[in-house]
Design a protein around this motif. Structure first.
Motif, PDB file in Angstrom:
ATOM      1  N   THR A  20      23.075 -56.453 -17.054  1.00 43.97           N
ATOM      2  CA  THR A  20      23.484 -55.958 -15.743  1.00 43.97           C
ATOM      3  C   THR A  20      22.726 -54.678 -15.385  1.00 43.97           C
ATOM      4  O   THR A  20      22.364 -54.473 -14.217  1.00 43.97           O
ATOM      5  N   LEU A  21      22.465 -53.835 -16.366  1.00 42.37           N
ATOM      6  CA  LEU A  21      21.660 -52.633 -16.125  1.00 42.37           C
ATOM      7  C   LEU A  21      20.255 -53.026 -15.658  1.00 42.37           C
ATOM      8  O   LEU A  21      19.735 -52.448 -14.698  1.00 42.37           O
ATOM      9  N   ILE A  22      19.678 -54.022 -16.308  1.00 48.12           N
ATOM     10  CA  ILE A  22      18.361 -54.511 -15.893  1.00 48.12           C
ATOM     11  C   ILE A  22      18.430 -55.042 -14.461  1.00 48.12           C
ATOM     12  O   ILE A  22      17.535 -54.779 -13.644  1.00 48.12           O
ATOM     13  N   ALA A  23      19.506 -55.766 -14.138  1.00 48.30           N
ATOM     14  CA  ALA A  23      19.681 -56.272 -12.774  1.00 48.30           C
ATOM     15  C   ALA A  23      19.760 -55.120 -11.774  1.00 48.30           C
ATOM     16  O   ALA A  23      19.176 -55.192 -10.688  1.00 48.30           O
ATOM     17  N   GLY A  24      20.458 -54.062 -12.132  1.00 51.11           N
ATOM     18  CA  GLY A  24      20.546 -52.885 -11.262  1.00 51.11           C
ATOM     19  C   GLY A  24      19.195 -52.227 -11.043  1.00 51.11           C
ATOM     20  O   GLY A  24      18.867 -51.806  -9.928  1.00 51.11           O
ATOM     21  N   ILE A  25      18.410 -52.139 -12.088  1.00 52.32           N
ATOM     22  CA  ILE A  25      17.059 -51.567 -11.974  1.00 52.32           C
ATOM     23  C   ILE A  25      16.203 -52.439 -11.059  1.00 52.32           C
ATOM     24  O   ILE A  25      15.440 -51.931 -10.231  1.00 52.32           O
ATOM     25  N   ILE A  26      16.356 -53.759 -11.189  1.00 48.11           N
ATOM     26  CA  ILE A  26      15.606 -54.675 -10.326  1.00 48.11           C
ATOM     27  C   ILE A  26      16.005 -54.475  -8.866  1.00 48.11           C
ATOM     28  O   ILE A  26      15.151 -54.464  -7.976  1.00 48.11           O
ATOM     29  N   ILE A  27      17.299 -54.293  -8.612  1.00 44.83           N
ATOM     30  CA  ILE A  27      17.756 -54.060  -7.235  1.00 44.83           C
ATOM     31  C   ILE A  27      17.155 -52.774  -6.682  1.00 44.83           C
ATOM     32  O   ILE A  27      16.707 -52.724  -5.524  1.00 44.83           O
TER      33      ILE A  27
END
Length: 168
Positions: A20-27
């Motif tokens: 989820t942290l990686i997803a946040g960085i992608i966003i």
């Protein structure tokens, strides 16, 4: 055995949070690139064609990287009308069945995504856009997300105390 199970549960939660942290960085990167592209198109009359494609990919990645945490925290979409009318035992049975069905569906998605990923890899399929992105990279994230979701649903089914909405 219980200690090992608890360690597996904690590891699964930790992995889901990192995904989820990686997803946040992608966003955040997505917001930045879209903003730069809009400014470039407006002020410099130089649109960045690759931004549209990477935005599409980013949304796919965000969806399947963020979904496992929803399963871990039991925050996925569910219908609450039936369980609301049941007693405590009935709610537990519905929750157990829901987790088992979700586990099975996640495994089915992972299986078909894996087959598609391997086919795309062996046949050297690429997206027909400016980036010519290898399709196995795009399908592969579906495998990762679906497997972690399946594992989380299985844990929820095996450990009913984790399903309580009270802990949220």
């Amino acid at each position: 055995m219980k200690v090992v199970f608890e360690k597996v549960v904690m590891l699964n939660e930790r992995i889901a949070k990192y995904l989820t942290l990686i997803a946040g960085i992608i966003i955040m990167a997505l917001m930045f690139t879209i903003t730069i592209s809009a400014l470039s198109r407006h002020f410099l009359d130089r649109p960045m064609a690759w931004v549209t494609d990477t935005s599409t990919y980013a949304l796919l990645f965000v969806t399947f990287l963020g979904a496992p945490l929803l399963a871990v925290e039991n925050r996925h979409i569910n219908v609450e009308m039936l369980p609301a009318s049941l007693g405590r035992r009935g709610k537990a049975v519905v929750q157990f069945v829901t987790n088992l069905v979700s586990f099975a569906m996640s495994l089915i998605i992972a299986w078909f995504a894996l087959k598609t990923t391997l086919q795309a890899y062996t046949e050297h399929e690429v997206d027909t856009n400016i980036l010519a992105t290898p399709m196995y990279l795009l399908f592969g994230i579906i495998v990762v997300g679906a497997l972690f979701m399946a594992f989380s649903f299985l844990i929820n089914a095996l450990q009913p105390s984790r399903n309580s909405k009270d802990k949220q």
